[in-house]
Design a protein around this motif. Structure first.
Motif, PDB file in Angstrom:
ATOM      1  N   ASP A  52       0.836  -1.205   0.000  1.00 20.07           N
ATOM      2  CA  ASP A  52       0.000   0.000   0.000  1.00 20.07           C
ATOM      3  C   ASP A  52       0.868   1.251   0.000  1.00 20.07           C
ATOM      4  O   ASP A  52       1.630   1.471   0.946  1.00 20.07           O
ATOM      5  N   ILE A  53       0.736   2.067  -1.022  1.00 16.57           N
ATOM      6  CA  ILE A  53       1.581   3.261  -1.134  1.00 16.57           C
ATOM      7  C   ILE A  53       1.378   4.224   0.032  1.00 16.57           C
ATOM      8  O   ILE A  53       2.316   4.886   0.469  1.00 16.57           O
ATOM      9  N   GLU A  54       0.166   4.272   0.570  1.00 15.14           N
ATOM     10  CA  GLU A  54      -0.081   5.186   1.690  1.00 15.14           C
ATOM     11  C   GLU A  54       0.561   4.708   2.992  1.00 15.14           C
ATOM     12  O   GLU A  54       0.591   5.447   3.985  1.00 15.14           O
ATOM     13  N   LYS A  55       1.097   3.496   3.019  1.00 14.29           N
ATOM     14  CA  LYS A  55       1.734   2.964   4.225  1.00 14.29           C
ATOM     15  C   LYS A  55       3.259   2.964   4.149  1.00 14.29           C
ATOM     16  O   LYS A  55       3.919   2.465   5.056  1.00 14.29           O
ATOM     17  N   VAL A  56       3.826   3.524   3.092  1.00 12.88           N
ATOM     18  CA  VAL A  56       5.280   3.480   2.904  1.00 12.88           C
ATOM     19  C   VAL A  56       6.013   4.064   4.113  1.00 12.88           C
ATOM     20  O   VAL A  56       6.876   3.416   4.702  1.00 12.88           O
ATOM     21  N   ASN A  57       5.705   5.297   4.493  1.00 12.87           N
ATOM     22  CA  ASN A  57       6.408   5.930   5.621  1.00 12.87           C
ATOM     23  C   ASN A  57       6.137   5.212   6.932  1.00 12.87           C
ATOM     24  O   ASN A  57       7.031   5.092   7.780  1.00 12.87           O
ATOM     25  N   PHE A  58       4.932   4.719   7.100  1.00 10.28           N
ATOM     26  CA  PHE A  58       4.580   3.972   8.313  1.00 10.28           C
ATOM     27  C   PHE A  58       5.438   2.707   8.435  1.00 10.28           C
ATOM     28  O   PHE A  58       6.004   2.431   9.494  1.00 10.28           O
ATOM     29  N   VAL A  59       5.548   1.956   7.352  1.00  9.04           N
ATOM     30  CA  VAL A  59       6.324   0.705   7.374  1.00  9.04           C
ATOM     31  C   VAL A  59       7.809   0.999   7.571  1.00  9.04           C
ATOM     32  O   VAL A  59       8.484   0.320   8.352  1.00  9.04           O
ATOM     33  N   ASN A  75      21.408  -7.365  15.599  1.00  6.65           N
ATOM     34  CA  ASN A  75      20.582  -8.227  16.443  1.00  6.65           C
ATOM     35  C   ASN A  75      19.317  -8.743  15.763  1.00  6.65           C
ATOM     36  O   ASN A  75      18.499  -9.401  16.405  1.00  6.65           O
ATOM     37  N   VAL A  76      19.132  -8.444  14.487  1.00  5.75           N
ATOM     38  CA  VAL A  76      17.939  -8.868  13.764  1.00  5.75           C
ATOM     39  C   VAL A  76      18.256  -8.941  12.277  1.00  5.75           C
ATOM     40  O   VAL A  76      19.121  -8.207  11.787  1.00  5.75           O
ATOM     41  N   THR A  77      17.571  -9.830  11.587  1.00 10.99           N
ATOM     42  CA  THR A  77      17.663  -9.909  10.132  1.00 10.99           C
ATOM     43  C   THR A  77      16.302  -9.499   9.593  1.00 10.99           C
ATOM     44  O   THR A  77      15.295 -10.125   9.920  1.00 10.99           O
ATOM     45  N   ILE A  78      16.290  -8.435   8.780  1.00  5.56           N
ATOM     46  CA  ILE A  78      15.024  -7.907   8.268  1.00  5.56           C
ATOM     47  C   ILE A  78      15.030  -7.923   6.748  1.00  5.56           C
ATOM     48  O   ILE A  78      16.021  -7.552   6.120  1.00  5.56           O
ATOM     49  N   ALA A  79      13.902  -8.345   6.185  1.00  4.50           N
ATOM     50  CA  ALA A  79      13.672  -8.260   4.745  1.00  4.50           C
ATOM     51  C   ALA A  79      12.411  -7.436   4.538  1.00  4.50           C
ATOM     52  O   ALA A  79      11.422  -7.623   5.238  1.00  4.50           O
ATOM     53  N   LEU A  80      12.472  -6.516   3.587  1.00  5.45           N
ATOM     54  CA  LEU A  80      11.306  -5.728   3.206  1.00  5.45           C
ATOM     55  C   LEU A  80      10.958  -6.125   1.782  1.00  5.45           C
ATOM     56  O   LEU A  80      11.772  -5.961   0.868  1.00  5.45           O
ATOM     57  N   VAL A  81       9.772  -6.677   1.609  1.00  6.40           N
ATOM     58  CA  VAL A  81       9.323  -7.109   0.283  1.00  6.40           C
ATOM     59  C   VAL A  81       8.217  -6.158  -0.163  1.00  6.40           C
ATOM     60  O   VAL A  81       7.211  -6.000   0.521  1.00  6.40           O
ATOM     61  N   ILE A  82       8.456  -5.536  -1.331  1.00  5.57           N
ATOM     62  CA  ILE A  82       7.533  -4.512  -1.827  1.00  5.57           C
ATOM     63  C   ILE A  82       6.953  -4.951  -3.159  1.00  5.57           C
ATOM     64  O   ILE A  82       7.686  -5.398  -4.052  1.00  5.57           O
ATOM     65  N   HIS A  83       5.647  -4.804  -3.290  1.00 10.23           N
ATOM     66  CA  HIS A  83       4.983  -5.058  -4.567  1.00 10.23           C
ATOM     67  C   HIS A  83       3.782  -4.145  -4.683  1.00 10.23           C
ATOM     68  O   HIS A  83       3.432  -3.438  -3.747  1.00 10.23           O
ATOM     69  N   GLY A  84       3.192  -4.154  -5.852  1.00  5.88           N
ATOM     70  CA  GLY A  84       2.000  -3.346  -6.077  1.00  5.88           C
ATOM     71  C   GLY A  84       2.292  -1.860  -6.077  1.00  5.88           C
ATOM     72  O   GLY A  84       3.423  -1.426  -6.320  1.00  5.88           O
ATOM     73  N   PRO A  85       1.275  -1.048  -5.786  1.00  2.39           N
ATOM     74  CA  PRO A  85       1.403   0.408  -5.858  1.00  2.39           C
ATOM     75  C   PRO A  85       2.538   0.984  -5.012  1.00  2.39           C
ATOM     76  O   PRO A  85       3.118   2.012  -5.363  1.00  2.39           O
ATOM     77  N   ALA A  86       2.890   0.358  -3.902  1.00  2.33           N
ATOM     78  CA  ALA A  86       3.939   0.890  -3.022  1.00  2.33           C
ATOM     79  C   ALA A  86       5.279   1.009  -3.722  1.00  2.33           C
ATOM     80  O   ALA A  86       6.089   1.868  -3.370  1.00  2.33           O
ATOM     81  N   LEU A  87       5.528   0.186  -4.725  1.00  2.00           N
ATOM     82  CA  LEU A  87       6.824   0.230  -5.396  1.00  2.00           C
ATOM     83  C   LEU A  87       7.063   1.581  -6.075  1.00  2.00           C
ATOM     84  O   LEU A  87       8.204   2.021  -6.200  1.00  2.00           O
ATOM     85  N   ARG A  88       6.010   2.257  -6.467  1.00  2.00           N
ATOM     86  CA  ARG A  88       6.154   3.571  -7.118  1.00  2.00           C
ATOM     87  C   ARG A  88       6.914   4.565  -6.242  1.00  2.00           C
ATOM     88  O   ARG A  88       7.644   5.421  -6.739  1.00  2.00           O
ATOM     89  N   ALA A  89       6.775   4.471  -4.949  1.00  3.16           N
ATOM     90  CA  ALA A  89       7.460   5.386  -4.038  1.00  3.16           C
ATOM     91  C   ALA A  89       8.977   5.218  -4.080  1.00  3.16           C
ATOM     92  O   ALA A  89       9.711   6.125  -3.691  1.00  3.16           O
ATOM     93  N   PHE A  90       9.445   4.083  -4.572  1.00  6.31           N
ATOM     94  CA  PHE A  90      10.875   3.775  -4.565  1.00  6.31           C
ATOM     95  C   PHE A  90      11.545   3.965  -5.927  1.00  6.31           C
ATOM     96  O   PHE A  90      12.707   3.623  -6.086  1.00  6.31           O
ATOM     97  N   HIS A  91      10.800   4.527  -6.883  1.00  7.50           N
ATOM     98  CA  HIS A  91      11.393   4.870  -8.171  1.00  7.50           C
ATOM     99  C   HIS A  91      12.363   6.032  -7.927  1.00  7.50           C
ATOM    100  O   HIS A  91      11.990   7.044  -7.325  1.00  7.50           O
ATOM    101  N   SER A  92      13.586   5.908  -8.397  1.00  7.44           N
ATOM    102  CA  SER A  92      14.600   6.955  -8.170  1.00  7.44           C
ATOM    103  C   SER A  92      14.134   8.318  -8.628  1.00  7.44           C
ATOM    104  O   SER A  92      14.377   9.326  -7.951  1.00  7.44           O
ATOM    105  N   ALA A  93      13.470   8.380  -9.754  1.00  7.07           N
ATOM    106  CA  ALA A  93      13.067   9.657 -10.338  1.00  7.07           C
ATOM    107  C   ALA A  93      12.034  10.393  -9.494  1.00  7.07           C
ATOM    108  O   ALA A  93      11.965  11.629  -9.541  1.00  7.07           O
ATOM    109  N   SER A  94      11.246   9.676  -8.707  1.00 13.75           N
ATOM    110  CA  SER A  94      10.174  10.341  -7.961  1.00 13.75           C
ATOM    111  C   SER A  94      10.313  10.253  -6.442  1.00 13.75           C
ATOM    112  O   SER A  94       9.527  10.862  -5.718  1.00 13.75           O
TER     113      SER A  94
END
Length: 158
Positions: A52-59, A75-94
């Motif tokens: 969910d793109i509206e949850k990007v900052n929250f996550v 002390n922890v191993t974390i993976a963040l898996v992104i799909h759907g509309p949320a991926l748009r927030a991670f486009h370098s250009a935007s």
């Protein structure tokens, strides 16, 4: 004869209550011991799911709080898996500067940043067009999440 039946009933009920109480205490003790036992590697493994793109900052805030809460990335191993509309927030250009900084820090901290290959295709974006630090989940984001869970990662979808 009637008194024996009453007495036997009372004794039987007391034994039943005692067994129930002791059984519950034993189960609670075992659960507490299991929850306090470290994982074989000593590190908790967690997979965050973001679509969910509206949850990007929250996550991203949850991940930072998680890292801070356990005393750092060692002390922890974390993976963040992104799909759907949320991926748009991670486009370098935007992507905004704050998001870029946070992603860069997570990458340095060893957080796996996985972008769904199917979403990338549907958004017509390549790995080089995403913020640095991302890897492609070629089989898809949901498949990557299932793989991580099969390897003992805890699943979180804030």
């Amino acid at each position: 004869m009637h008194r024996r039946s009453i007495l036997w009933g009372i004794v039987s009920a007391l034994v039943s209550v005692l067994v129930s109480v002791l059984g519950g205490a034993l189960a609670a003790s075992r659960a507490r011991a299991a929850s306090e036992a470290p994982s074989p590697t000593g590190k908790l493994k967690v997979a965050y799911h973001l679509s969910d793109i509206e949850k990007v900052n929250f996550v991203l805030g949850n991940i930072q709080n998680h890292l801070d809460g356990v005393g750092g990335p060692e002390n922890v191993t974390i993976a963040l898996v992104i799909h759907g509309p949320a991926l748009r927030a991670f486009h370098s250009a935007s992507a905004n500067a704050d998001l870029s900084r946070r992603v860069q820090q997570f990458s340095r901290d060893g957080v796996e940043l996985a972008a769904c290959g199917k979403t990338m295709k549907s958004q017509n974006v390549s790995l080089t067009e995403l913020l640095p630090g991302f890897v492609v989940a070629d089989k898809g984001g949901v498949v990557r999440l299932a793989e991580l869970q099969s390897r003992g990662y805890l699943y979180l979808r804030p």
